[in-house]
Design an enzyme around this catalytic site. Structure first.
Site, PDB file in Angstrom:
ATOM      1  N   ASP A  43       0.830  -1.211   0.000  1.00  0.00           N
ATOM      2  CA  ASP A  43       0.000   0.000   0.000  1.00  0.00           C
ATOM      3  C   ASP A  43       0.866   1.263   0.000  1.00  0.00           C
ATOM      4  OD1 ASP A  43       0.822  -0.186   2.609  1.00  0.00           O
ATOM      5  OD2 ASP A  43      -1.188  -0.115   3.498  1.00  0.00           O
ATOM      6  N   SER A  44       2.215   1.090   0.010  1.00  0.00           N
ATOM      7  CA  SER A  44       3.105   2.239  -0.215  1.00  0.00           C
ATOM      8  C   SER A  44       2.837   2.847  -1.587  1.00  0.00           C
ATOM      9  CB  SER A  44       4.570   1.818  -0.093  1.00  0.00           C
ATOM     10  OG  SER A  44       4.861   0.768  -0.989  1.00  0.00           O
ATOM     11  N   ASP A  90      -1.116  -5.983  -0.250  1.00  0.00           N
ATOM     12  CA  ASP A  90      -1.406  -5.377   1.049  1.00  0.00           C
ATOM     13  C   ASP A  90      -2.894  -5.078   1.157  1.00  0.00           C
ATOM     14  OD1 ASP A  90       0.712  -5.049   2.784  1.00  0.00           O
ATOM     15  OD2 ASP A  90       1.340  -3.123   1.954  1.00  0.00           O
ATOM     16  N   LYS A 120      -1.153  -9.296   2.817  1.00  0.00           N
ATOM     17  CA  LYS A 120      -0.394  -8.856   3.989  1.00  0.00           C
ATOM     18  C   LYS A 120      -1.270  -7.943   4.825  1.00  0.00           C
ATOM     19  CE  LYS A 120       3.328  -5.996   3.695  1.00  0.00           C
ATOM     20  NZ  LYS A 120       2.872  -4.789   4.412  1.00  0.00           N
ATOM     21  N   GLU A 122      -1.301  -5.572   8.582  1.00  0.00           N
ATOM     22  CA  GLU A 122      -0.433  -4.964   9.594  1.00  0.00           C
ATOM     23  C   GLU A 122      -0.968  -5.197  11.004  1.00  0.00           C
ATOM     24  OE1 GLU A 122       0.309  -0.818   8.825  1.00  0.00           O
ATOM     25  OE2 GLU A 122       1.039  -1.211   6.787  1.00  0.00           O
ATOM     26  N   GLU A 189       9.582  -4.102  10.233  1.00  0.00           N
ATOM     27  CA  GLU A 189      10.038  -2.843   9.624  1.00  0.00           C
ATOM     28  C   GLU A 189      10.605  -1.875  10.663  1.00  0.00           C
ATOM     29  OE1 GLU A 189       7.147  -1.031   7.017  1.00  0.00           O
ATOM     30  OE2 GLU A 189       8.400   0.759   6.699  1.00  0.00           O
TER      31      GLU A 189
END
Ligand code: KIV
Length: 272
Positions: A43-44, A90, A120, A122, A189
């Site tokens: 999602d970056s 993501d 993915k 978080e 991260e």
């Protein structure tokens, strides 16, 4: 393709994993041709490709749209699906945190409507753990993500995480909980390298670092950072080439060449 079920044996073999992000067909073709084990449609891309200040605004529909483009880019250079790297998508902010049912519906769309074969998520809050457990039991491979989790930027900022012993113990507990919930790998991260190494030793699943030292089972990078495409680099991502700096003079030169009077433009138009 290295299927999620094979990631643990890859760790046992001691063969490091290399992951890169992609956001469109071009970047997808580049990272696939470079030989990555997996492509993360992270999602970056909200920041890299869509110009947002954080990852929060990107929607599931937008993520799916970009993922399909990445898939086409990968297929353009590796036509055989069996030889393609795993595509991981993501799940974006608030597409899975509201309920387990919401997470299942979102992950279902990913597997049905895009070429991604894993998602993915978080964090490791109890609700997230419950959702991961349900996804995994429904056949959805899930990668976890701890440490700096950009979807919590308004709580954590972008600074290094887990710098004190209490926070480090918490990350260790959360990582074990993610493993128990069924994650096939964990991204860690922007945390101290010692903590990443402890995770690497503790967990049977691969620990994939980003800004977490080199003692992980693999590394992931945002490709735009690696290539020096973005105006601002995160402190832990060293660009291997500065493509932005190389591209700008070429672009400026072209613009100027269009404005400069050429002999053809300067000479009067021929009479018909
Ligand atoms: O969105 C992303 O690109 C990521 C990486 C930073 C791991 O989650």
């Amino acid at each position: 393709m290295l299927r999620p079920g094979d990631w643990m044996s890859r760790k046992q073999e001691g063969a490091p994993l290399a992951l890169l992000t992609a956001w469109d067909a071009l970047s997808g073709s580049w990272v696939a041709e470079a030989g990555v084990d997996a492509v993360l449609v992270g999602d970056s891309l909200a920041m890299v490709a869509l110009g947002h200040a954080t990852t929060l605004p990107v929607t599931l529909d937008e993520m799916l749209h970009h993922c399909r483009a990445v898939g086409r880019g990968v297929a353009s250079v590796i036509p055989d699906p069996a030889a393609q790297p795993l595509l991981i998508l993501d799940l974006p902010f608030l597409s899975y945190q509201c309920s387990t049912e919401q997470a299942l519906a979102a992950a279902g769309r990913v597997l049905k409507e895009s070429p991604a074969a894993a998602v993915k998520l978080e964090g490791a809050e109890p609700e997230t753990l419950a959702a991961i457990d349900r996804l995994v039991r429904s056949g959805v491979p899930v990668m976890g993500h701890l440490g700096l989790t950009p979807q919590s930027v308004h709580q954590l900022g972008y600074r290094r995480q887990a710098t004190d012993p209490v926070a480090q113990e918490r990350v260790l507990r959360q990582a074990e909980a993610l493993r128990q919930a069924g994650c096939f790998a964990l991204v860690i991260e922007h945390v101290p390298a010692d903590l990443a190494q402890r995770l690497q030793q503790l967990l049977p699943i691969p620990v994939i670092g980003i800004g977490a030292g080199d003692r992980c089972d693999g590394q992931v990078l945002v490709t735009a950072d690696l290539l020096g495409l973005t105006p601002r680099q995160p402190p832990f991502a060293q660009a291997r080439v500065n493509l932005r700096a190389q591209a700008l003079p070429a672009l400026r030169q072209w613009v100027e060449s269009q404005r400069a009077p050429t002999s053809a433009a300067a000479s009067p138009a021929p009479h018909c």
